[in-house]
Design a protein around this motif. Structure first.
Motif, short mmCIF file in Angstrom:
data_model
loop_
_atom_site.label_atom_id
_atom_site.label_comp_id
_atom_site.label_asym_id
_atom_site.label_seq_id
_atom_site.Cartn_x
_atom_site.Cartn_y
_atom_site.Cartn_z
N MET A 1 42.32 61.07 37.78
CA MET A 1 41.81 60.63 36.75
C MET A 1 41.64 58.95 36.72
SD MET A 1 41.64 61.71 32.77
CE MET A 1 43.20 60.97 32.30
N ARG A 2 40.31 58.52 36.62
CA ARG A 2 40.28 57.03 36.49
C ARG A 2 40.63 56.44 35.04
NH1 ARG A 2 34.10 57.51 38.79
NH2 ARG A 2 34.85 57.94 41.25
N THR A 3 41.44 55.46 35.08
CA THR A 3 42.06 54.80 34.00
C THR A 3 40.93 53.93 33.47
OG1 THR A 3 44.31 55.03 34.67
CG2 THR A 3 43.58 53.58 32.86
N ARG A 4 40.67 54.05 32.16
CA ARG A 4 39.72 52.92 31.40
C ARG A 4 40.43 51.79 31.01
NH1 ARG A 4 34.77 53.52 29.44
NH2 ARG A 4 34.12 51.77 27.97
N LEU A 5 39.96 50.79 31.79
CA LEU A 5 40.79 49.45 31.54
C LEU A 5 40.08 48.57 30.62
CD1 LEU A 5 41.96 48.85 35.34
CD2 LEU A 5 43.15 49.60 33.37
N ALA A 6 40.65 47.57 30.19
CA ALA A 6 40.04 46.62 29.00
C ALA A 6 39.41 45.41 29.74
CB ALA A 6 41.13 46.15 28.17
N VAL A 7 38.50 45.85 30.78
CA VAL A 7 37.48 44.70 31.51
C VAL A 7 36.33 45.08 30.85
CG1 VAL A 7 37.36 46.15 33.56
CG2 VAL A 7 37.31 43.57 33.62
N SER A 8 35.53 43.97 30.80
CA SER A 8 34.29 44.16 30.64
C SER A 8 33.51 43.28 31.48
CB SER A 8 33.75 43.62 29.14
OG SER A 8 32.50 43.66 28.90
N SER A 9 32.54 43.75 32.24
CA SER A 9 31.67 43.20 33.14
C SER A 9 30.47 42.49 32.43
CB SER A 9 31.06 44.08 34.12
OG SER A 9 29.90 43.32 34.94
N ALA A 10 29.78 41.41 33.08
CA ALA A 10 28.66 41.04 32.22
C ALA A 10 27.29 41.61 32.98
CB ALA A 10 28.44 39.38 32.35
N VAL A 11 27.55 42.59 33.61
CA VAL A 11 26.55 43.22 34.23
C VAL A 11 25.31 43.74 33.25
CG1 VAL A 11 27.17 45.66 34.29
CG2 VAL A 11 25.83 44.86 35.97
N THR A 12 25.60 44.03 32.05
CA THR A 12 24.64 44.25 31.14
C THR A 12 23.67 43.10 31.08
OG1 THR A 12 25.90 45.78 29.97
CG2 THR A 12 24.22 44.83 28.59
N ALA A 13 24.25 41.92 30.65
CA ALA A 13 23.33 40.83 30.56
C ALA A 13 22.81 40.48 32.25
CB ALA A 13 24.13 39.54 30.22
N LEU A 14 23.50 40.46 33.23
CA LEU A 14 23.24 40.35 34.42
C LEU A 14 21.82 41.52 35.08
CD1 LEU A 14 26.51 39.13 36.04
CD2 LEU A 14 24.36 37.47 35.14
N ALA A 15 22.32 42.64 34.60
CA ALA A 15 21.18 43.60 35.00
C ALA A 15 19.65 43.08 34.24
CB ALA A 15 21.51 44.98 34.52
N ALA A 16 19.82 42.16 33.24
CA ALA A 16 18.75 41.60 33.00
C ALA A 16 17.98 40.87 33.82
CB ALA A 16 18.74 41.12 31.33
N LEU A 17 18.99 40.54 34.84
CA LEU A 17 18.18 39.63 36.00
C LEU A 17 17.33 40.48 36.65
CD1 LEU A 17 21.61 38.10 37.53
CD2 LEU A 17 20.41 37.43 35.55
N THR A 18 17.58 41.05 37.15
CA THR A 18 16.47 42.01 37.95
C THR A 18 17.07 43.29 37.83
OG1 THR A 18 17.16 41.31 40.18
CG2 THR A 18 14.93 41.88 39.50
N GLN A 193 34.82 36.50 30.70
CA GLN A 193 34.60 35.21 30.91
C GLN A 193 34.90 34.83 32.40
OE1 GLN A 193 37.33 32.71 28.68
NE2 GLN A 193 36.85 33.90 26.88
N GLY A 194 34.43 33.93 33.00
CA GLY A 194 34.70 33.18 34.30
C GLY A 194 33.78 33.81 35.36
N PRO A 195 34.15 33.49 36.61
CA PRO A 195 32.96 33.92 37.51
C PRO A 195 33.15 35.39 38.06
CG PRO A 195 34.99 32.62 38.56
CD PRO A 195 35.04 32.38 37.06
N MET A 196 34.16 36.00 37.63
CA MET A 196 34.47 37.42 38.10
C MET A 196 34.41 38.30 36.75
SD MET A 196 34.39 37.60 41.31
CE MET A 196 35.22 38.98 42.08
N GLN A 197 33.99 37.42 35.56
CA GLN A 197 33.68 38.23 34.24
C GLN A 197 34.97 39.09 33.94
OE1 GLN A 197 31.04 37.83 31.73
NE2 GLN A 197 31.63 35.94 32.74
N PHE A 198 36.06 38.61 33.59
CA PHE A 198 37.22 39.26 33.03
C PHE A 198 37.27 38.97 31.54
CE2 PHE A 198 38.91 39.20 37.33
CZ PHE A 198 39.71 40.44 37.45
N LEU A 199 37.94 40.07 30.60
CA LEU A 199 38.03 39.86 29.34
C LEU A 199 39.51 39.08 29.43
CD1 LEU A 199 37.86 43.50 27.41
CD2 LEU A 199 36.48 41.05 27.35
N PRO A 200 39.81 38.01 28.79
CA PRO A 200 41.14 37.43 28.63
C PRO A 200 42.22 38.35 28.94
CG PRO A 200 39.66 36.10 27.19
CD PRO A 200 38.93 37.72 27.77
#
Length: 299
Positions: A1-18, A193-200
């Motif tokens: 089973m995949r473990t849900r980790l406390a990481v949040s991607s900025a893809v929600t905003a970046l998907a607004a890229l195209t 945050q950061g170039p790979m978009q990690f939660l601190p």
């Protein structure tokens, strides 16, 4: 089973890229020119681009795409000519992603070989990412930076592969989707945050005391996180741990396959710009934004 980790991607905003375990790739991507035989206008054409017709809508789109991809594969990386050619391919793929299937097929059918493979992949990835968010009412509170050069980033991806086993092209694809390989500097609505978009908090777990905004530290942390969640054996599961979206997994995987296939694809993606889906149209956020004003490139 995949473990849900406390990481949040900025893809929600970046998907607004195209976007061999523990060793260098068994073979480098092949750097060969795109080889296909050869409605969209390049947003900011220069004298060189207009002379070959990238902005000439009387020339079939497939022919202009053929020329653009040839430029990316043969002209000096970082040159104005390559930047314009890559942006043309990027906006063409984005526009075709919204077109009817028959219209996409007409353009793809006029291409051949590696050109068709590249464009088909970029259309497919754009279709996955574009449905993840709606156009946004406000422009983002980001800064758009000049990213590290492609020849500076690639050793960082390869080092992370050697030390964690995570294939380099997946790290590059995440970097592409998250921040256009370091162009975007800003905090997501979830605090990533950061170039790979990690939660601190997640970066503290995988960053080994590094700097969340440092490309080398962030790429290595991403390699560690993916490895701890199945990479390289189960890349889909590892990517899902990074962002809990099957569409994200599909898009990143698509970009990664292209970079594994051809070094030219890596160069193409490095030149892609930040395109933001605003409710008034698609905006290009240039380097220097917000001091440098955005450019509307499509309705």
């Amino acid at each position: 089973m995949r473990t849900r980790l406390a990481v949040s991607s900025a893809v929600t905003a970046l998907a607004a890229l195209t976007a061999g375990c523990g060793s260098e790739p068994s073979s480098e991507p092949v750097r060969t020119p795109f080889t296909s035989p050869s409605t969209l206008a390049a947003p900011t054409p220069s004298e060189s681009s207009s002379s070959v017709g990238l902005d000439d809508e009387s020339v079939p789109l497939a022919e202009r795409l053929t020329h653009a991809l040839k430029v990316v594969s043969s002209a000096p990386a970082g040159s104005a000519e390559v930047r314009e050619a890559a942006l043309f391919e990027q906006t063409a793929a984005r526009d075709l992603a919204r077109k009817p299937k028959a219209e996409r097929a007409d353009v793809l059918g006029a291409l051949g070989g590696a050109d068709r493979t590249q464009l088909e992949a970029d259309i497919a990835a754009a279709r996955e990412l574009m449905v993840m968010t709606d156009p946004q009412p406000k422009l983002p509170q980001w800064r758009i930076l000049t990213p590290p050069k492609p020849e500076e980033l690639k050793p960082l991806y390869h080092r992370a592969q050697r030390e964690t086993g995570t294939p380099w092209h997946y790290l590059a694809a995440i970097h592409l989707v998250e921040t256009r390989m370091g162009r975007i500097r800003g905090t997501s609505t979830a605090g990533a945050q950061g170039p790979m978009q990690f939660l601190p908090s997640t970066f503290a777990q995988y960053g080994a005391g590094g700097d969340i905004n440092d490309p080398a530290d962030a790429i290595m942390a991403a390699g560690r996180m993916l490895a701890s969640n199945g990479a390289p054996r189960d890349m889909a599961g590892a990517l899902w741990s990074y962002n809990h979206s099957d569409r994200y997994v599909a898009a990143v995987s698509t970009y990664a396959r292209q970079m594994k296939r051809s070094e030219v694809a890596y160069d193409l993606y490095w030149h892609w710009q930040v395109l933001y889906r605003h409710q008034d149209g698609t905006m290009m956020l240039p380097e220097g934004y917000p001091k440098t004003k955005p450019v509307k490139i499509a309705d």
